[in-house]
Design a protein around this motif. Structure first.
Motif, PDB file in Angstrom:
ATOM      1  N   ASN A  20      61.466  45.039 -27.729  1.00 48.54           N
ATOM      2  CA  ASN A  20      62.301  46.243 -27.635  1.00 48.54           C
ATOM      3  C   ASN A  20      63.325  46.149 -26.510  1.00 48.54           C
ATOM      4  OD1 ASN A  20      61.265  47.521 -29.868  1.00 48.54           O
ATOM      5  ND2 ASN A  20      59.760  48.728 -28.724  1.00 48.54           N
ATOM      6  N   PRO A  21      62.940  45.744 -25.284  1.00 52.62           N
ATOM      7  CA  PRO A  21      63.970  45.557 -24.261  1.00 52.62           C
ATOM      8  C   PRO A  21      65.007  44.505 -24.651  1.00 52.62           C
ATOM      9  CG  PRO A  21      61.815  45.682 -23.244  1.00 52.62           C
ATOM     10  CD  PRO A  21      61.582  45.631 -24.715  1.00 52.62           C
ATOM     11  N   ASP A  68      67.403  46.261 -26.877  1.00 54.49           N
ATOM     12  CA  ASP A  68      68.197  47.230 -26.109  1.00 54.49           C
ATOM     13  C   ASP A  68      69.250  46.531 -25.250  1.00 54.49           C
ATOM     14  OD1 ASP A  68      66.666  49.266 -27.186  1.00 54.49           O
ATOM     15  OD2 ASP A  68      65.339  49.429 -25.433  1.00 54.49           O
ATOM     16  N   LEU A  69      68.922  45.340 -24.752  1.00 50.99           N
ATOM     17  CA  LEU A  69      69.811  44.612 -23.829  1.00 50.99           C
ATOM     18  C   LEU A  69      70.708  43.604 -24.541  1.00 50.99           C
ATOM     19  CD1 LEU A  69      67.131  43.898 -21.094  1.00 50.99           C
ATOM     20  CD2 LEU A  69      69.162  45.313 -20.751  1.00 50.99           C
TER      21      LEU A  69
END
Length: 292
Positions: A233-234, A237-238
């Motif tokens: 997920n990060p 997002d990134l």
């Protein structure tokens, strides 16, 4: 025995309530454990998620009256849970050092070894990364880190500038430098990770070529290679930020991704990168691509 652990499966009780009770009764610390092999790997940002079957573990000084604590738990919970509490003595140990006793030299690919600082490298002529992870994540024992180290061994970043996003112990940035990278940047949101990375870089003689930043202090710049061993997920997002940090023709290596998450992460990064086929180790995935 200087310490004793009291363990209690929460059952129908709220684990937080039991934790508060243990704290009131003098616990030095209270933690939660999975009581039924139900991993919680990646809750959404801001969410604190417990298991369906949670075990509450309270640490006490060994001089406590276990029977009295059991009686208090039975008296103050409905239904009474005190009778199912287990007591286990715990030796006083340096737990970080105890873990390092089981950390042995490991080879990744053809020439790269990761060795504890307490042992001589098995092959003095190899590329040897001497490591004491301290309290930071990253020793090479986890499949996600191993996948990245194997990629670096097979693709030495000679004379390249490298960004290790989520650097943990600094293992990937330092490995890149030992394999010929010109300069490396490590970024991590945990200050302890930056301390461990700095110490490990010094132990390997590459501290002059490693910059370390908390995310708030990091001014992004384009590099030849980005390494990001965090979570799916990060990473998604990134994605735009990490893609912008890679020069055209440069490479990105992503890990910390469960096998079933790999298609979603690859689809996001394929907006900017020509993605290679995923590589797997146990339940974990490495993705890598070239910036268009």
């Amino acid at each position: 025995m200087p310490w004793i652990q009291l363990k209690l499966e929460a059952g129908d009780q709220n684990p937080d309530t039991l934790a508060e009770l243990f704290s009131e009764l003098g616990a030095l610390s209270v933690t939660f454990e999975d009581a039924a092999d139900e991993p919680v790997l990646e809750p959404p940002p801001g969410e604190i998620r417990l298991w369906s079957h949670t075990r509450v573990v309270a640490l006490f000084d060994a001089t406590i009256d276990v029977a009295a604590i059991r009686a208090q738990l039975t008296l103050r919970t409905t239904p009474a849970v005190g009778e199912r509490m287990l007591a286990e003595p715990l030796e006083d140990r340096d737990w970080t050092r105890a873990w390092l006793d089981h950390f042995q030299p490991m080879r990744f690919g053809e020439q790269l070894w990761v060795c504890p600082t307490t042992e001589a490298p098995p092959d003095p002529e190899a590329v040897n990364l001497m490591l004491d992870p301290g309290l930071a994540f990253g020793s090479g024992t986890h499949p996600t880190t191993a996948l990245c180290l194997e990629w670096l061994d097979a693709n030495p970043p000679t004379n390249l500038d490298v960004l290790d996003f989520g650097c943990g112990s600094g293992i990937l940035a330092i490995a890149a430098l030992k394999l010929g990278a010109r300069h490396a940047i490590g970024v991590d949101l945990d200050p302890q990770a930056l301390i461990a990375s700095r110490d490990n870089a010094a132990a390997n003689g590459v501290e002059a070529n490693l910059e370390l930043y908390l995310p708030a202090d990091f001014q992004s710049r384009a590099v030849d290679l980005v390494l990001a061993n965090i979570l799916a997920n990060p990473l998604m997002d990134l994605a735009e930020q990490l893609a912008a940090a890679v020069k055209p023709g440069g490479a990105i290596v992503l890990s910390g991704i469960l096998r079933e998450q790999a298609p979603d992460v690859a689809a996001v990064y394929s907006q900017w990168f020509t993605m290679a086929a995923p590589e797997f180790k146990e339940d974990w995935t490495r993705l890598n691509g070239v910036r268009r």
